[in-house]
Design a protein around this motif. Sequence first.
Motif, PDB file in Angstrom:
ATOM      1  N   GLU A  86       0.836  -1.197   0.000  1.00 28.48           N
ATOM      2  CA  GLU A  86       0.000   0.000   0.000  1.00 28.48           C
ATOM      3  C   GLU A  86       0.879   1.259   0.000  1.00 28.48           C
ATOM      4  OE1 GLU A  86      -3.615   1.754   2.707  1.00 28.48           O
ATOM      5  OE2 GLU A  86      -3.189  -0.392   2.741  1.00 28.48           O
ATOM      6  N   ASN A  87       0.458   2.265  -0.742  1.00 30.05           N
ATOM      7  CA  ASN A  87       1.163   3.548  -0.850  1.00 30.05           C
ATOM      8  C   ASN A  87       2.594   3.395  -1.356  1.00 30.05           C
ATOM      9  OD1 ASN A  87      -0.988   5.165   0.088  1.00 30.05           O
ATOM     10  ND2 ASN A  87      -0.465   4.669   2.200  1.00 30.05           N
ATOM     11  N   ASN A  88       2.827   2.390  -2.192  1.00 29.69           N
ATOM     12  CA  ASN A  88       4.148   2.171  -2.790  1.00 29.69           C
ATOM     13  C   ASN A  88       4.017   2.398  -4.288  1.00 29.69           C
ATOM     14  OD1 ASN A  88       6.437  -0.661  -3.107  1.00 29.69           O
ATOM     15  ND2 ASN A  88       6.866   1.507  -3.156  1.00 29.69           N
ATOM     16  N   ILE A  89       4.571   3.500  -4.759  1.00 27.26           N
ATOM     17  CA  ILE A  89       4.519   3.850  -6.179  1.00 27.26           C
ATOM     18  C   ILE A  89       5.829   3.365  -6.802  1.00 27.26           C
ATOM     19  CG2 ILE A  89       4.366   5.721  -7.848  1.00 27.26           C
ATOM     20  CD1 ILE A  89       3.143   6.277  -4.330  1.00 27.26           C
ATOM     21  N   ILE A  90       5.729   2.375  -7.677  1.00 29.47           N
ATOM     22  CA  ILE A  90       6.909   1.726  -8.248  1.00 29.47           C
ATOM     23  C   ILE A  90       7.162   2.292  -9.644  1.00 29.47           C
ATOM     24  CG2 ILE A  90       7.945  -0.473  -8.888  1.00 29.47           C
ATOM     25  CD1 ILE A  90       5.991  -1.791  -6.878  1.00 29.47           C
ATOM     26  N   ASN A  91       8.395   2.709  -9.887  1.00 28.60           N
ATOM     27  CA  ASN A  91       8.779   3.328 -11.156  1.00 28.60           C
ATOM     28  C   ASN A  91       9.880   2.519 -11.822  1.00 28.60           C
ATOM     29  OD1 ASN A  91       7.391   6.164 -10.931  1.00 28.60           O
ATOM     30  ND2 ASN A  91       8.241   5.691  -8.921  1.00 28.60           N
ATOM     31  N   ASN A  92       9.643   2.146 -13.083  1.00 31.95           N
ATOM     32  CA  ASN A  92      10.663   1.439 -13.862  1.00 31.95           C
ATOM     33  C   ASN A  92      11.618   2.490 -14.428  1.00 31.95           C
ATOM     34  OD1 ASN A  92      10.746  -0.556 -16.881  1.00 31.95           O
ATOM     35  ND2 ASN A  92      12.033  -0.691 -15.088  1.00 31.95           N
ATOM     36  N   LEU A  93      12.540   2.909 -13.563  1.00 35.91           N
ATOM     37  CA  LEU A  93      13.370   4.072 -13.851  1.00 35.91           C
ATOM     38  C   LEU A  93      14.612   4.014 -12.968  1.00 35.91           C
ATOM     39  CD1 LEU A  93      13.398   7.071 -15.062  1.00 35.91           C
ATOM     40  CD2 LEU A  93      12.232   7.725 -12.966  1.00 35.91           C
ATOM     41  N   ALA A  94      15.737   4.433 -13.523  1.00 38.44           N
ATOM     42  CA  ALA A  94      16.959   4.587 -12.722  1.00 38.44           C
ATOM     43  C   ALA A  94      17.086   6.052 -12.341  1.00 38.44           C
ATOM     44  CB  ALA A  94      18.176   4.159 -13.533  1.00 38.44           C
ATOM     45  N   LEU A  95      17.510   6.324 -11.132  1.00 35.27           N
ATOM     46  CA  LEU A  95      17.812   7.697 -10.728  1.00 35.27           C
ATOM     47  C   LEU A  95      19.319   7.880 -10.752  1.00 35.27           C
ATOM     48  CD1 LEU A  95      15.434   8.708  -7.796  1.00 35.27           C
ATOM     49  CD2 LEU A  95      15.178   9.102 -10.238  1.00 35.27           C
ATOM     50  N   SER A  96      19.737   9.004 -11.317  1.00 33.95           N
ATOM     51  CA  SER A  96      21.162   9.322 -11.391  1.00 33.95           C
ATOM     52  C   SER A  96      21.306  10.837 -11.397  1.00 33.95           C
ATOM     53  CB  SER A  96      21.771   8.689 -12.647  1.00 33.95           C
ATOM     54  OG  SER A  96      23.186   8.794 -12.615  1.00 33.95           O
ATOM     55  N   ASP A  97      22.377  11.340 -12.001  1.00 32.45           N
ATOM     56  CA  ASP A  97      22.615  12.779 -12.028  1.00 32.45           C
ATOM     57  C   ASP A  97      22.329  13.396 -13.397  1.00 32.45           C
ATOM     58  OD1 ASP A  97      24.745  11.590 -13.319  1.00 32.45           O
ATOM     59  OD2 ASP A  97      26.290  12.709 -12.238  1.00 32.45           O
ATOM     60  N   TYR A  98      21.545  12.714 -14.226  1.00 32.95           N
ATOM     61  CA  TYR A  98      21.175  13.229 -15.544  1.00 32.95           C
ATOM     62  C   TYR A  98      19.836  12.639 -15.961  1.00 32.95           C
ATOM     63  CZ  TYR A  98      22.860   8.694 -17.163  1.00 32.95           C
ATOM     64  OH  TYR A  98      23.048   7.352 -17.337  1.00 32.95           O
ATOM     65  N   VAL A  99      19.245  13.235 -16.987  1.00 33.90           N
ATOM     66  CA  VAL A  99      17.984  12.746 -17.553  1.00 33.90           C
ATOM     67  C   VAL A  99      18.295  12.203 -18.941  1.00 33.90           C
ATOM     68  CG1 VAL A  99      15.683  13.416 -18.337  1.00 33.90           C
ATOM     69  CG2 VAL A  99      16.629  14.435 -16.256  1.00 33.90           C
ATOM     70  N   GLY A 100      17.788  11.016 -19.251  1.00 28.56           N
ATOM     71  CA  GLY A 100      18.020  10.429 -20.567  1.00 28.56           C
ATOM     72  C   GLY A 100      17.890   8.924 -20.519  1.00 28.56           C
ATOM     73  N   ASN A 101      18.764   8.257 -21.247  1.00 27.27           N
ATOM     74  CA  ASN A 101      18.803   6.797 -21.289  1.00 27.27           C
ATOM     75  C   ASN A 101      20.218   6.350 -20.983  1.00 27.27           C
ATOM     76  OD1 ASN A 101      16.048   6.224 -22.196  1.00 27.27           O
ATOM     77  ND2 ASN A 101      16.674   7.301 -24.044  1.00 27.27           N
ATOM     78  N   SER A 102      20.345   5.114 -20.544  1.00 30.22           N
ATOM     79  CA  SER A 102      21.670   4.593 -20.215  1.00 30.22           C
ATOM     80  C   SER A 102      21.696   3.088 -20.370  1.00 30.22           C
ATOM     81  CB  SER A 102      22.020   4.944 -18.773  1.00 30.22           C
ATOM     82  OG  SER A 102      23.291   4.411 -18.424  1.00 30.22           O
ATOM     83  N   ASP A 103      22.894   2.579 -20.582  1.00 27.65           N
ATOM     84  CA  ASP A 103      23.091   1.141 -20.464  1.00 27.65           C
ATOM     85  C   ASP A 103      22.943   0.770 -18.996  1.00 27.65           C
ATOM     86  OD1 ASP A 103      23.637   0.640 -23.143  1.00 27.65           O
ATOM     87  OD2 ASP A 103      25.794   0.947 -22.897  1.00 27.65           O
ATOM     88  N   PHE A 104      22.317  -0.372 -18.766  1.00 34.76           N
ATOM     89  CA  PHE A 104      22.157  -0.907 -17.420  1.00 34.76           C
ATOM     90  C   PHE A 104      22.702  -2.317 -17.463  1.00 34.76           C
ATOM     91  CE2 PHE A 104      19.681  -3.113 -14.114  1.00 34.76           C
ATOM     92  CZ  PHE A 104      19.916  -2.280 -13.037  1.00 34.76           C
ATOM     93  N   PHE A 105      23.512  -2.666 -16.490  1.00 31.28           N
ATOM     94  CA  PHE A 105      24.183  -3.955 -16.478  1.00 31.28           C
ATOM     95  C   PHE A 105      23.455  -4.881 -15.511  1.00 31.28           C
ATOM     96  CE2 PHE A 105      27.037  -0.671 -17.818  1.00 31.28           C
ATOM     97  CZ  PHE A 105      27.519  -1.188 -19.012  1.00 31.28           C
ATOM     98  N   GLU A 106      22.626  -5.734 -16.096  1.00 28.16           N
ATOM     99  CA  GLU A 106      21.800  -6.682 -15.354  1.00 28.16           C
ATOM    100  C   GLU A 106      22.662  -7.903 -15.045  1.00 28.16           C
ATOM    101  OE1 GLU A 106      17.211  -7.791 -16.052  1.00 28.16           O
ATOM    102  OE2 GLU A 106      18.540  -8.300 -17.708  1.00 28.16           O
ATOM    103  N   GLN A 107      23.019  -8.056 -13.766  1.00 29.67           N
ATOM    104  CA  GLN A 107      23.933  -9.114 -13.342  1.00 29.67           C
ATOM    105  C   GLN A 107      23.200 -10.426 -13.089  1.00 29.67           C
ATOM    106  OE1 GLN A 107      27.236  -8.742 -13.292  1.00 29.67           O
ATOM    107  NE2 GLN A 107      27.030  -6.602 -13.871  1.00 29.67           N
ATOM    108  N   ASP A 108      23.941 -11.525 -13.155  1.00 30.78           N
ATOM    109  CA  ASP A 108      23.359 -12.829 -12.832  1.00 30.78           C
ATOM    110  C   ASP A 108      23.007 -12.913 -11.344  1.00 30.78           C
ATOM    111  OD1 ASP A 108      26.132 -12.785 -12.390  1.00 30.78           O
ATOM    112  OD2 ASP A 108      26.341 -14.943 -12.628  1.00 30.78           O
ATOM    113  N   ILE A 109      23.655 -12.144 -10.502  1.00 34.70           N
ATOM    114  CA  ILE A 109      23.243 -11.955  -9.110  1.00 34.70           C
ATOM    115  C   ILE A 109      22.520 -10.612  -9.099  1.00 34.70           C
ATOM    116  CG2 ILE A 109      23.996 -11.657  -6.725  1.00 34.70           C
ATOM    117  CD1 ILE A 109      26.429 -13.397  -7.384  1.00 34.70           C
ATOM    118  N   SER A 110      21.206 -10.650  -9.061  1.00 31.20           N
ATOM    119  CA  SER A 110      20.392  -9.479  -9.398  1.00 31.20           C
ATOM    120  C   SER A 110      20.663  -8.240  -8.556  1.00 31.20           C
ATOM    121  CB  SER A 110      18.910  -9.838  -9.338  1.00 31.20           C
ATOM    122  OG  SER A 110      18.526 -10.179  -8.029  1.00 31.20           O
TER     123      SER A 110
END
Length: 152
Positions: A86-110
């Motif tokens: 409840e009251n948890n707003i989930i965003n499929n988004l990375a937060l960083s120091d810029y706005v745009g797109n980035s490579d994300f390194f999805e590890q085998d240990i999540s």
Amino acid sequence: MKCGEFDIRNKQYDKAYTNQKYFNALIYGPADTENYKTGLGKVIFDVGSHKGETATFFREIYPEIRIYSFEPNKTSLLVHEKLNLENNIINNLALSDYVGNSDFFEQDISHLSSLKKVNKFSSCSLGYAANEKHNRILVKVSTGDAFIKENN
């Protein structure tokens, strides 16, 4: 220091300063640490929320707090969504120091997944770095300020 002195001090600390009191001091300020708070009207940003472990932890302490969770890894995000907190707003988004797109390194240990590659030369990774395996995916990135402005 005498042998066992740290253990005694740590037990006293744990008894006197619970998770509730610790986070009350951060969220409400030191004057309110003795009062139980539900979190109503307060907000937490859970950056890199993984599978919802932190959101679950804070939900137990503050049942009415609003939690904005940010997780760019869709696999982890799906697990988090199933918690239906409840009251948890989930965003499929990375937060960083810029706005745009980035490579994300999805590890085998999540929980090691990141916008940054694992340092293959790290001597602190207990051997993981030398043999790490990842998928590179493209993710949306924003700043906390931009997110707050866009979402009022």
